[in-house]
Design an enzyme around this catalytic site. Structure first.
Site, PDB file in Angstrom:
ATOM      1  N   GLU A   1     -26.295  43.963 -64.460  1.00 31.16           N
ATOM      2  CA  GLU A   1     -27.673  44.192 -64.926  1.00 31.16           C
ATOM      3  C   GLU A   1     -28.620  43.103 -64.405  1.00 31.16           C
ATOM      4  O   GLU A   1     -29.769  43.377 -64.081  1.00 31.16           O
ATOM      5  CB  GLU A   1     -27.698  44.251 -66.455  1.00 31.16           C
ATOM      6  CG  GLU A   1     -27.005  45.498 -66.979  1.00 31.16           C
ATOM      7  CD  GLU A   1     -26.970  45.559 -68.485  1.00 31.16           C
ATOM      8  OE1 GLU A   1     -26.220  44.744 -69.074  1.00 31.16           O
ATOM      9  OE2 GLU A   1     -27.690  46.368 -69.071  1.00 31.16           O
TER      10      GLU A   1
ATOM     11  N   GLY B   1     -23.338  42.989 -67.945  1.00 28.25           N
ATOM     12  CA  GLY B   1     -24.557  42.187 -67.905  1.00 28.25           C
ATOM     13  C   GLY B   1     -24.759  41.506 -66.558  1.00 28.25           C
ATOM     14  O   GLY B   1     -25.898  41.295 -66.123  1.00 28.25           O
TER      15      GLY B   1
ATOM     16  N   GLU C   1     -19.220  48.625 -70.052  1.00 27.33           N
ATOM     17  CA  GLU C   1     -19.446  48.361 -71.485  1.00 27.33           C
ATOM     18  C   GLU C   1     -18.803  49.392 -72.400  1.00 27.33           C
ATOM     19  O   GLU C   1     -18.332  49.068 -73.487  1.00 27.33           O
ATOM     20  CB  GLU C   1     -20.953  48.299 -71.768  1.00 27.33           C
ATOM     21  CG  GLU C   1     -21.639  47.029 -71.290  1.00 27.33           C
ATOM     22  CD  GLU C   1     -22.083  47.085 -69.837  1.00 27.33           C
ATOM     23  OE1 GLU C   1     -21.624  47.985 -69.090  1.00 27.33           O
ATOM     24  OE2 GLU C   1     -22.896  46.228 -69.450  1.00 27.33           O
TER      25      GLU C   1
ATOM     26  N   ALA D   1     -21.847  39.941 -69.968  1.00 21.11           N
ATOM     27  CA  ALA D   1     -22.267  39.091 -71.075  1.00 21.11           C
ATOM     28  C   ALA D   1     -21.020  38.360 -71.573  1.00 21.11           C
ATOM     29  O   ALA D   1     -19.893  38.780 -71.294  1.00 21.11           O
ATOM     30  CB  ALA D   1     -22.843  39.965 -72.178  1.00 21.11           C
TER      31      ALA D   1
HETATM   32  N1  CAA Z   1     -16.834  37.391 -71.721  1.00 19.87           N
HETATM   33  C1  CAA Z   1     -16.040  36.390 -72.118  1.00 19.87           C
HETATM   34  N2  CAA Z   1     -14.836  36.117 -71.555  1.00 19.87           N
HETATM   35  C2  CAA Z   1     -14.442  36.912 -70.553  1.00 19.87           C
HETATM   36  C3  CAA Z   1     -15.212  37.986 -70.082  1.00 19.87           C
HETATM   37  C4  CAA Z   1     -16.471  38.210 -70.707  1.00 19.87           C
HETATM   38  N3  CAA Z   1     -17.302  39.191 -70.329  1.00 19.87           N
HETATM   39  N4  CAA Z   1     -14.547  38.598 -69.078  1.00 19.87           N
HETATM   40  C5  CAA Z   1     -13.400  37.923 -68.911  1.00 19.87           C
HETATM   41  N5  CAA Z   1     -13.340  36.913 -69.810  1.00 19.87           N
HETATM   42  C6  CAA Z   1     -12.267  35.903 -69.928  1.00 19.87           C
HETATM   43  C7  CAA Z   1     -10.946  36.532 -70.332  1.00 19.87           C
HETATM   44  O1  CAA Z   1     -10.851  36.642 -71.729  1.00 19.87           O
HETATM   45  C8  CAA Z   1      -9.961  35.536 -69.766  1.00 19.87           C
HETATM   46  O2  CAA Z   1      -9.950  34.435 -70.643  1.00 19.87           O
HETATM   47  P1  CAA Z   1      -8.603  33.592 -70.847  1.00 19.87           P
HETATM   48  O3  CAA Z   1      -8.249  33.057 -69.503  1.00 19.87           O
HETATM   49  O4  CAA Z   1      -8.968  32.569 -71.866  1.00 19.87           O
HETATM   50  O5  CAA Z   1      -7.589  34.583 -71.355  1.00 19.87           O
HETATM   51  C9  CAA Z   1     -10.623  35.072 -68.473  1.00 19.87           C
HETATM   52  O6  CAA Z   1     -12.017  35.388 -68.629  1.00 19.87           O
HETATM   53  C10 CAA Z   1     -10.116  35.749 -67.234  1.00 19.87           C
HETATM   54  O7  CAA Z   1     -10.141  37.161 -67.441  1.00 19.87           O
HETATM   55  P2  CAA Z   1      -8.939  38.081 -66.957  1.00 19.87           P
HETATM   56  O8  CAA Z   1      -7.645  37.508 -67.392  1.00 19.87           O
HETATM   57  O9  CAA Z   1      -9.278  39.468 -67.411  1.00 19.87           O
HETATM   58  O10 CAA Z   1      -9.058  37.950 -65.374  1.00 19.87           O
HETATM   59  P3  CAA Z   1      -8.918  39.055 -64.258  1.00 19.87           P
HETATM   60  O11 CAA Z   1      -9.144  38.381 -62.980  1.00 19.87           O
HETATM   61  O12 CAA Z   1      -7.673  39.848 -64.466  1.00 19.87           O
HETATM   62  O13 CAA Z   1     -10.128  40.096 -64.500  1.00 19.87           O
HETATM   63  C11 CAA Z   1     -12.393  40.763 -64.917  1.00 19.87           C
HETATM   64  C12 CAA Z   1     -11.452  39.672 -64.364  1.00 19.87           C
HETATM   65  C13 CAA Z   1     -12.286  42.038 -64.060  1.00 19.87           C
HETATM   66  C14 CAA Z   1     -13.791  40.234 -64.883  1.00 19.87           C
HETATM   67  C15 CAA Z   1     -11.966  41.128 -66.368  1.00 19.87           C
HETATM   68  O14 CAA Z   1     -11.887  39.937 -67.113  1.00 19.87           O
HETATM   69  C16 CAA Z   1     -12.924  42.040 -67.082  1.00 19.87           C
HETATM   70  O15 CAA Z   1     -12.859  43.237 -66.913  1.00 19.87           O
HETATM   71  N6  CAA Z   1     -13.817  41.447 -67.922  1.00 19.87           N
HETATM   72  C17 CAA Z   1     -14.712  42.200 -68.757  1.00 19.87           C
HETATM   73  C18 CAA Z   1     -15.853  42.768 -67.978  1.00 19.87           C
HETATM   74  C19 CAA Z   1     -16.795  43.453 -68.900  1.00 19.87           C
HETATM   75  O16 CAA Z   1     -16.427  44.279 -69.701  1.00 19.87           O
HETATM   76  N7  CAA Z   1     -18.081  43.121 -68.795  1.00 19.87           N
HETATM   77  C20 CAA Z   1     -19.071  43.675 -69.624  1.00 19.87           C
HETATM   78  C21 CAA Z   1     -19.287  42.758 -70.778  1.00 19.87           C
HETATM   79  S1  CAA Z   1     -20.333  43.458 -71.999  1.00 19.87           S
HETATM   80  C22 CAA Z   1     -21.885  43.264 -71.398  1.00 19.87           C
HETATM   81  O17 CAA Z   1     -22.109  42.736 -70.359  1.00 19.87           O
HETATM   82  C23 CAA Z   1     -22.898  43.813 -72.349  1.00 19.87           C
HETATM   83  C24 CAA Z   1     -24.285  43.847 -71.897  1.00 19.87           C
HETATM   84  O18 CAA Z   1     -24.717  44.755 -71.214  1.00 19.87           O
HETATM   85  C25 CAA Z   1     -25.251  42.874 -72.380  1.00 19.87           C
END
Ligand code: CAA
Length: 696
Positions: A105, A102, A125, A63
């Protein structure tokens, strides 16, 4: 249809492609686009099946976390997933990159899943203080049972495609041509007349309800303190998946998600996630880092050996310098022990160790660094010793090499001045134990060249560390705040608390160890030497607590000498020491202080206020770029509880007025230490929070 989602038809298959860089997060436009795409696919008679894929580096990684806390915009992600699952034509998710949260999901709501072998999938999450809120807690256990589903959701750790396939989470793994193979699968399913296979109707993981319940109970029993809301609620949701009809289970999950997403713990964890990424946004970010293939490390103590170990792990050639043969052998031995530990923990293979060893060299003369690209000096904290080393380095190193010091406190500008190339000098402050600690303070001197700063940040990235930019001052960011924290704790001791009470109160706040446990572990003599060094500069109006000095005078240096604030037995277990309490009582008496009863809340308030006030001063002095950088330092280097987001985030949650008022209450006790930083008045006047300064 929104642009964030593309649409083409190939061989009777609708290819729906998410395109929302950088990580295809499922923001509003993507959600809308997915729902529209499914509707068009249903209506278009040419379409016999649907593939959901993604452009760029990854299938949606979750998400859009930035939307949390804002008013929700339809369609919500759970509705999107339901809509995909309800499609009357087979839907295949084609996964590459990191299909997380998400994003995964969405894949679980599709009827089939295939992935590139390099893809990783997961439900992280919990690391953000929430739970999978788009049916993940209900669909995952239907496929793989409670035990595996809980492992994924409670650790938050992604797994590889092969493991996911072996578990039954995905149906196929391909080496390349993901999209072509997904379309081919779709054509085959359509040709064979195979319709949708909704995950909500599957029971593969629920065939043994007794084992399912046993896994739930084991997970509940295994919950550790501190009890954050999300893990417990995840377990409840997975149990609900077994006990409730699917739609009721979804409603149960939704209620739990709402509770978690609005919790302060989740706010803290989300803040930490973005703060760590923001820390890399420095004024020098656009500079090209200098290439670093060969690094020197001076000093083979625990710090130097740890630095050499992580540099080797990042693929660099490393030359370790010591003053004599015995010291060099000791240093190399320390690196070898760290490598064995890494093998024992499964972090490295023996083959990798051998390859690393072939890149490690020892030398007794800095002349061996003539061709090195970067050197990190990690010798004892002695200004004259370090200055001598920097003079030598200036003499032998090639032009353009980076000269770094690992000093924790000393003035980098002064070290730079002894060289003829101050622009190449920088501080790279590692934390002990180096392999485990995520933080690297990149300390920028008055004359440090911008590309040298960029080199420090690039190196941190290669080492898997979180780099934070700091200016030059005594202690930089982290040790300045640590000193303030310890000072507040020492005042509490003198006023009536015991070290054991302070430690317990701070552990209850969430620190893994209290301040006196940490002092005993690192050695009381280090801060004693520093206090002696600074004795001449101390403001006579400032309150000075000499309890630590008295312990050192008695030869109680902490764990290494068997006694410190605690007493240690031969096996290393700690116990409270009545003689320490007597020593503290004697100090109080000498100063005419009558001990008062101090509650745990007051201990926490005072320690927090001291940290925040020092953080505010660091901002005022320009040592830290932004409040969230201070938070990152404290989270990654000092054990501040991640779910609180860091001291500045805790201050935001408590409210600026409350922090300033507490400081004002304490200021009479020490007009220097407790004086509220100037920045508070203005922030209160304009209703600002620290986080308002983060993006600036
Ligand atoms: N939402 C918004 N922005 C996100 C994001 C997300 N889920 N995941 C990453 N970003 C953004 C980061 O903030 C970063 O932004 P900037 O360049 O402006 O700093 C950019 O994307 C790149 O991210 P990384 O620097 O972390 O890049 P990476 O290649 O090192 O890692 C990744 C990529 C493994 C996807 C890592 O970003 C990550 O772990 N992201 C979070 C994943 C996560 O927790 N997902 C679950 C979200 S909650 C959810 O989905 C709830 C639900 O069930 C409804």
């Amino acid at each position: 249809m929104a642009q964030a989602v593309g649409w083409t038809v190939r061989d009777g298959v609708a290819v729906v492609s998410v395109d929302n860089p950088p990580v295809n997060a499922l923001g509003h436009a993507v959600r809308r686009g997915l729902v529209d795409a499914i509707a068009v696919a249903e209506a278009d008679s040419r379409v016999r099946a649907v593939v959901i894929a993604a452009a760029g580096r990854t299938f949606p990684a979750g998400a859009d976390i930035r939307e949390f806390g804002k008013p929700p915009e339809d369609p919500w992600l759970p509705e999107v997933c339901d809509r995909i699952e309800a499609c009357s034509k087979p839907v295949i998710a084609a996964l590459h990159g990191t299909a997380l949260g998400g994003g995964f999901e969405v894949a679980l709501a599709a009827h089939y899943r295939i992935a590139l072998a390099s893809a990783r999938v997961g439900l992280p999450e919990v690391t953000l203080g929430i739970l999978p809120g788009a049916g993940g807690t209900q669909r995952t256990p239907r496929l793989i049972g409670a035990e595996q589903a809980l492992r994924l959701m409670l650790t938050g750790k992604p797994i590889g495609a092969a493991e996911a396939m072996a578990m039954g989470l995905i149906d196929g793994v391909v080496e390349d041509d993901l999209l072509e193979q997904a379309v081919a699968l779709a054509v085959m399913l359509a040709d064979e007349g195979k319709g949708p296979r909704p995950t909500r109707d599957r029971r593969d993981g629920m065939r043994d309800p007794v084992a399912y319940e046993a896994a739930i109970k084991a997970a509940r029993d295994g919950l550790k303190a501190p009890r954050l809301p999300a893990p417990g609620r995840i377990i409840d949701c997975v149990e609900a998946a077994l006990l409730l009809p699917f739609d009721n289970g979804l409603a149960f999950e939704r209620a739990a998600f709402e509770d978690c997403v609005t919790s302060p713990e989740s706010a803290g964890l989300r803040h930490a996630f973005f703060a760590e990424r923001r820390a890399a946004k420095i004024p020098e970010a656009k500079e090209t880092p200098r290439p670093v293939g060969h690094a020197g490390v001076i000093g083979g103590g625990l710090m130097g050996a740890g630095i050499a170990h992580v540099l080797l792990g990042a693929g660099l050639r490393v030359t370790l310098i010591e003053r004599d043969r015995d010291a060099l052998a000791g240093g190399l031995q320390r690196v070898a022990v760290m490598e064995e530990q890494a093998i024992a923990r499964g972090k490295m293979t023996e083959k990798e160790r051998d390859a690393q060893w072939a890149r490690l060299f020892g030398a007794l003369d800095v002349g061996a660094l003539a061709e090195a690209d970067l050197v990190i000096e990690a010798v004892y904290e002695d200004e004259a010793l370090k200055a001598g080393i920097f003079r030598e380095l200036d003499r032998v190193m090639r032009p353009g090499a980076v000269l770094a010091t690992n000093t924790s406190y000393l003035d980098i500008d002064q070290l730079a001045r002894v060289t003829s190339r101050p622009a190449d000098v920088i501080g790279l402050h590692f934390f002990s134990p180096v392999p485990a600690m995520k933080l690297l303070e990149v300390v920028v001197g008055a004359q440090t060249a911008p590309d040298v700063v960029a080199t420090g940040f690039e190196l941190a990235k290669q080492l898997g560390k979180v780099a934070v930019r700091a200016g030059v001052c005594d202690g930089f960011i982290g040790n300045r705040i640590l000193t303030a924290y310890r000072t507040a704790a020492d005042f509490l001791l003198e006023d009536g608390a015991t070290p054991y009470q302070v430690d317990a109160a701070m552990r209850a706040f969430g620190f893994p160890l209290g301040p006196y446990q940490v002092l005993d572990m690192t050695g009381l003599d280090i801060s004693w030497a520093r206090r002696q060094r600074l004795a001449g500069t101390r403001d006579p109006r400032a309150r000075y607590v000499a309890i630590g000095d008295r312990l050192c005078e008695a030869g109680w240096f902490g764990r290494k000498s068997g006694r410190g604030y605690y007493r240690y037995d031969a096996a290393g277990s700690a116990s409270e020491d009545p003689e320490v309490l007597a020593l503290i009582a004697a100090e109080r008496e000498a100063k005419g202080i009558v001990a008062r009863t101090i509650g745990d809340d007051e201990i926490r308030d005072r320690c927090l206020c001291a940290m925040v006030n020092e953080g505010a001063r660091l901002l005022g002095e320009g040592i830290a770029l932004r409040p969230s950088d201070i938070d990152v330092v404290m989270l990654a280097g000092y054990g501040y509880p991640r779910w609180r987001g860091g001291p500045m985030q805790t201050a935001d949650q408590r409210g600026m007025l409350q922090i300033r008022n507490l400081l004002a209450d304490y200021v009479g006790e020490d007009p220097i230490f407790w004086a509220p930083a100037a920045i508070f008045e203005e922030m209160i006047k304009y209703g600002r929070k620290f986080s308002d300064m983060d993006e600036g």
